[in-house]
Design a protein around this motif. Structure first.
Motif, PDB file in Angstrom:
ATOM      1  N   GLU A 215       0.786  -1.198   0.009  1.00 15.24           N
ATOM      2  CA  GLU A 215      -0.077   0.008   0.069  1.00 15.24           C
ATOM      3  C   GLU A 215       1.059   1.168  -0.075  1.00 15.24           C
ATOM      4  O   GLU A 215       0.557   2.247  -0.616  1.00 15.24           O
ATOM      5  CB  GLU A 215      -0.776   0.010   1.190  1.00 15.24           C
ATOM      6  CG  GLU A 215      -1.897  -1.136   1.216  1.00 15.24           C
ATOM      7  CD  GLU A 215      -2.961  -0.658  -0.061  1.00 15.24           C
ATOM      8  OE1 GLU A 215      -3.758  -0.044   0.002  1.00 15.24           O
ATOM      9  OE2 GLU A 215      -2.871  -1.632  -0.985  1.00 15.24           O
ATOM     10  N   LEU A 216       2.120   1.170   0.565  1.00 17.06           N
ATOM     11  CA  LEU A 216       2.873   2.425   0.744  1.00 17.06           C
ATOM     12  C   LEU A 216       3.370   2.867  -0.690  1.00 17.06           C
ATOM     13  O   LEU A 216       3.740   3.947  -1.137  1.00 17.06           O
ATOM     14  CB  LEU A 216       3.980   1.971   1.689  1.00 17.06           C
ATOM     15  CG  LEU A 216       3.655   2.380   3.240  1.00 17.06           C
ATOM     16  CD1 LEU A 216       4.862   1.861   4.036  1.00 17.06           C
ATOM     17  CD2 LEU A 216       3.244   3.725   3.390  1.00 17.06           C
ATOM     18  N   PHE A 217       3.690   1.551  -1.407  1.00 10.26           N
ATOM     19  CA  PHE A 217       4.334   1.670  -2.833  1.00 10.26           C
ATOM     20  C   PHE A 217       3.392   2.461  -3.751  1.00 10.26           C
ATOM     21  O   PHE A 217       3.772   3.246  -4.484  1.00 10.26           O
ATOM     22  CB  PHE A 217       4.744   0.461  -3.379  1.00 10.26           C
ATOM     23  CG  PHE A 217       5.470   0.719  -4.778  1.00 10.26           C
ATOM     24  CD1 PHE A 217       6.826   0.754  -4.606  1.00 10.26           C
ATOM     25  CD2 PHE A 217       4.831   0.487  -5.988  1.00 10.26           C
ATOM     26  CE1 PHE A 217       7.264   1.033  -5.906  1.00 10.26           C
ATOM     27  CE2 PHE A 217       5.307   0.777  -7.083  1.00 10.26           C
ATOM     28  CZ  PHE A 217       6.755   1.132  -7.172  1.00 10.26           C
ATOM     29  N   ALA A 218       2.010   2.386  -3.604  1.00  9.80           N
ATOM     30  CA  ALA A 218       1.069   2.812  -4.311  1.00  9.80           C
ATOM     31  C   ALA A 218       1.119   4.381  -4.602  1.00  9.80           C
ATOM     32  O   ALA A 218       0.794   5.411  -5.241  1.00  9.80           O
ATOM     33  CB  ALA A 218      -0.187   2.512  -3.694  1.00  9.80           C
ATOM     34  N   CYS A 237      12.513   1.325  -0.344  1.00 14.37           N
ATOM     35  CA  CYS A 237      13.481   0.253  -0.630  1.00 14.37           C
ATOM     36  C   CYS A 237      14.059   0.107   0.926  1.00 14.37           C
ATOM     37  O   CYS A 237      14.324  -1.048   1.474  1.00 14.37           O
ATOM     38  CB  CYS A 237      14.354   0.557  -1.337  1.00 14.37           C
ATOM     39  SG  CYS A 237      13.790   0.713  -3.219  1.00 14.37           S
ATOM     40  N   ASP A 238      14.196   1.548   1.649  1.00 15.11           N
ATOM     41  CA  ASP A 238      14.906   1.182   3.131  1.00 15.11           C
ATOM     42  C   ASP A 238      13.831   0.533   3.933  1.00 15.11           C
ATOM     43  O   ASP A 238      14.292  -0.475   4.570  1.00 15.11           O
ATOM     44  CB  ASP A 238      15.254   2.542   3.545  1.00 15.11           C
ATOM     45  CG  ASP A 238      16.393   3.228   2.877  1.00 15.11           C
ATOM     46  OD1 ASP A 238      17.028   2.615   2.327  1.00 15.11           O
ATOM     47  OD2 ASP A 238      16.462   4.405   2.857  1.00 15.11           O
ATOM     48  N   LEU A 239      12.617   0.597   3.936  1.00 12.69           N
ATOM     49  CA  LEU A 239      11.706   0.190   4.689  1.00 12.69           C
ATOM     50  C   LEU A 239      11.524  -1.548   4.255  1.00 12.69           C
ATOM     51  O   LEU A 239      11.380  -2.262   5.295  1.00 12.69           O
ATOM     52  CB  LEU A 239      10.012   0.570   4.411  1.00 12.69           C
ATOM     53  CG  LEU A 239       9.969   1.989   4.964  1.00 12.69           C
ATOM     54  CD1 LEU A 239       8.648   2.421   4.650  1.00 12.69           C
ATOM     55  CD2 LEU A 239      10.055   2.238   6.352  1.00 12.69           C
ATOM     56  N   LYS A 244      12.635  -7.272   6.200  1.00  8.04           N
ATOM     57  CA  LYS A 244      13.428  -8.548   6.055  1.00  8.04           C
ATOM     58  C   LYS A 244      12.267  -9.642   5.528  1.00  8.04           C
ATOM     59  O   LYS A 244      12.385 -10.866   5.588  1.00  8.04           O
ATOM     60  CB  LYS A 244      13.803  -8.942   7.569  1.00  8.04           C
ATOM     61  CG  LYS A 244      15.145  -8.392   7.893  1.00  8.04           C
ATOM     62  CD  LYS A 244      15.713  -8.909   9.313  1.00  8.04           C
ATOM     63  CE  LYS A 244      16.920  -8.231   9.567  1.00  8.04           C
ATOM     64  NZ  LYS A 244      16.884  -6.694   9.857  1.00  8.04           N
ATOM     65  N   ILE A 245      11.461  -9.192   4.598  1.00  3.82           N
ATOM     66  CA  ILE A 245      10.442  -9.958   3.930  1.00  3.82           C
ATOM     67  C   ILE A 245      11.072 -10.120   2.690  1.00  3.82           C
ATOM     68  O   ILE A 245      10.956  -9.211   1.789  1.00  3.82           O
ATOM     69  CB  ILE A 245       9.182  -9.264   3.863  1.00  3.82           C
ATOM     70  CG1 ILE A 245       8.482  -9.054   5.177  1.00  3.82           C
ATOM     71  CG2 ILE A 245       8.015 -10.090   3.175  1.00  3.82           C
ATOM     72  CD1 ILE A 245       7.540  -8.224   5.141  1.00  3.82           C
ATOM     73  N   PHE A 246      11.555 -11.478   2.450  1.00  2.14           N
ATOM     74  CA  PHE A 246      12.652 -11.686   1.334  1.00  2.14           C
ATOM     75  C   PHE A 246      11.703 -11.563  -0.251  1.00  2.14           C
ATOM     76  O   PHE A 246      12.452 -10.961  -1.013  1.00  2.14           O
ATOM     77  CB  PHE A 246      12.766 -13.012   1.236  1.00  2.14           C
ATOM     78  CG  PHE A 246      13.576 -13.610   0.068  1.00  2.14           C
ATOM     79  CD1 PHE A 246      14.938 -13.227  -0.048  1.00  2.14           C
ATOM     80  CD2 PHE A 246      13.003 -14.402  -1.166  1.00  2.14           C
ATOM     81  CE1 PHE A 246      15.847 -13.601  -1.128  1.00  2.14           C
ATOM     82  CE2 PHE A 246      13.638 -14.842  -1.897  1.00  2.14           C
ATOM     83  CZ  PHE A 246      15.121 -14.357  -2.164  1.00  2.14           C
ATOM     84  N   PRO A 247      10.460 -11.886  -0.486  1.00  2.00           N
ATOM     85  CA  PRO A 247       9.843 -11.542  -1.618  1.00  2.00           C
ATOM     86  C   PRO A 247       9.995  -9.964  -2.055  1.00  2.00           C
ATOM     87  O   PRO A 247      10.236  -9.830  -3.341  1.00  2.00           O
ATOM     88  CB  PRO A 247       8.465 -12.018  -1.629  1.00  2.00           C
ATOM     89  CG  PRO A 247       8.626 -13.086  -0.515  1.00  2.00           C
ATOM     90  CD  PRO A 247       9.453 -12.558   0.381  1.00  2.00           C
ATOM     91  N   PHE A 248       9.729  -9.063  -0.908  1.00  4.56           N
ATOM     92  CA  PHE A 248       9.727  -7.725  -1.359  1.00  4.56           C
ATOM     93  C   PHE A 248      11.179  -7.147  -1.511  1.00  4.56           C
ATOM     94  O   PHE A 248      11.339  -6.378  -2.106  1.00  4.56           O
ATOM     95  CB  PHE A 248       9.059  -6.909  -0.008  1.00  4.56           C
ATOM     96  CG  PHE A 248       7.486  -6.734  -0.371  1.00  4.56           C
ATOM     97  CD1 PHE A 248       7.137  -5.828  -0.936  1.00  4.56           C
ATOM     98  CD2 PHE A 248       6.563  -7.864   0.123  1.00  4.56           C
ATOM     99  CE1 PHE A 248       5.907  -5.704  -1.276  1.00  4.56           C
ATOM    100  CE2 PHE A 248       5.394  -7.879  -0.255  1.00  4.56           C
ATOM    101  CZ  PHE A 248       4.893  -6.711  -0.915  1.00  4.56           C
ATOM    102  N   ILE A 249      12.301  -7.872  -0.621  1.00  7.12           N
ATOM    103  CA  ILE A 249      13.594  -7.339  -0.755  1.00  7.12           C
ATOM    104  C   ILE A 249      13.898  -7.821  -2.408  1.00  7.12           C
ATOM    105  O   ILE A 249      14.686  -7.004  -2.951  1.00  7.12           O
ATOM    106  CB  ILE A 249      14.270  -8.414   0.239  1.00  7.12           C
ATOM    107  CG1 ILE A 249      14.220  -8.002   1.619  1.00  7.12           C
ATOM    108  CG2 ILE A 249      15.898  -8.132  -0.331  1.00  7.12           C
ATOM    109  CD1 ILE A 249      14.855  -8.694   2.509  1.00  7.12           C
TER     110      ILE A 249
END
Length: 318
Positions: A215-218, A237-239, A244-249
């Motif tokens: 939602e923040l990316f929106a 990207c810092d968030l 430490k959520i691998f798929p989002f990393i």
């Protein structure tokens, strides 16, 4: 045998016959069905169709093109790809070429030059994140900025969200069947679906954190300058790193690799909405014809339904 004003030489059809045939096809009738009505072999009608499309496309003025959208489609399910170049200002297809590699961009550039449109005249391009397309644009249109399509960027984020859901589903069976619940915005969900979503977010903190990042990316799409958009993307990207959520990393790494093309959206506002609309027409034509075995026929049909070409065959009236 003599040439007459009301027929093309050595064709065997009158111009009005050809005009009526084109009218049938223009009314969204498959060529094979139009051939049945005209009582001719389909290939003869394809020859007529190809002649008028080729003539109109050859005479088409494309010298003022400055903004290109490029995407690929297929002539039948999963086979025989065609790369389509769209004039984003005029919202029409100006060239289509078989394949989907970097050489298709070479062909598009060569075609535009033959039409009096110099390569340096192209100032902006909208493409997906295909390495072949990126390479082709950088090589052929050195003065053009690249904007990566918003749809494909959002797709990366949604795929990351769904991977988190799948990982959590291994432990919590209740997540099965909720794939699109976490991808759609609240205004596209029923009250029951919204209630179920927020119950899950309350119970499962990992899903909640992933959804928060999504939602923040929106918010990224609301910025109007590259500086603001770049700063926000860096913050996001810092968030992700902190989460430490691998798929989002993994998703963040992909966005960083395509940084400038994503940030450019803030100033160009280019997206493939126009291309998606054109592709919908193409897919509908493909469905009516049950696919195209002849790639040239498919390309000519693309020009016919999405090229906004001007034809000079006689108008047929009843």
């Amino acid at each position: 045998m003599v040439n007459v004003s009301w027929a093309r030489p050595e064709i065997g059809f009158t111009l009005l016959f050809e005009a009526f045939s084109m009218l049938l096809i223009e009314s969204e009738m498959p060529v094979s069905k139009a051939a049945d009505i005209m009582d001719v072999y389909p290939q003869r009608l394809w020859n007529v169709f190809s002649y008028w499309i080729g003539k109109a496309h050859q005479n088409d003025c494309q010298s003022e093109t400055t903004v290109l959208g490029i995407d690929e489609t297929s002539s039948k399910k999963g086979h025989n790809y065609v790369t389509v170049a769209v004039d984003m200002d005029e919202r029409r297809v100006i060239y289509a070429v078989p394949g989907k590699g970097a050489d298709t961009i070479d062909a598009i550039a060569g075609h535009l030059e033959s039409k009096g449109c110099k390569r340096e005249q192209i100032k902006q391009t909208c493409i997906d994140m295909s390495p072949a397309f990126i390479s082709g644009i950088l090589h052929n249109f050195k003065k053009a900025s690249i904007t990566f399509d918003k749809f494909h960027v959002v797709k990366i984020i949604n795929e990351a969200m769904d991977k988190v859901r799948k990982l959590e589903r291994n432990e919590f069976a209740m997540l099965k069947g909720y794939k699109y619940t976490f991808m759609k915005s609240d205004n596209k969900l029923s009250e029951q679906a919204k209630e179920a979503k927020y119950d899950i977010l309350t119970l499962l903190p990992n899903i909640a954190n992933a959804y928060r990042l999504k939602e923040l990316f929106a918010e990224f799409w609301t910025f109007k300058t590259k500086e603001e958009a770049g700063a926000y993307l860096s913050y996001w990207c810092d968030l992700v790193e902190e989460s430490k959520i691998f798929p989002f990393i993994k998703a963040a790494k992909s966005l960083k690799a395509h940084w400038f093309g994503i940030v450019n959206y803030s100033e160009t506002n280019l997206n493939n909405g126009i291309l998606e609309g054109i592709n919908s027409k193409i897919q509908l034509a493909k469905k009516r014809a049950r696919g195209y075995r002849n790639i040239n026929n498919f390309i000519n049909m693309i020009y016919f339904i999405a090229g906004k070409l001007k034809f000079d065959y006689p108008l047929y009236s009843t």
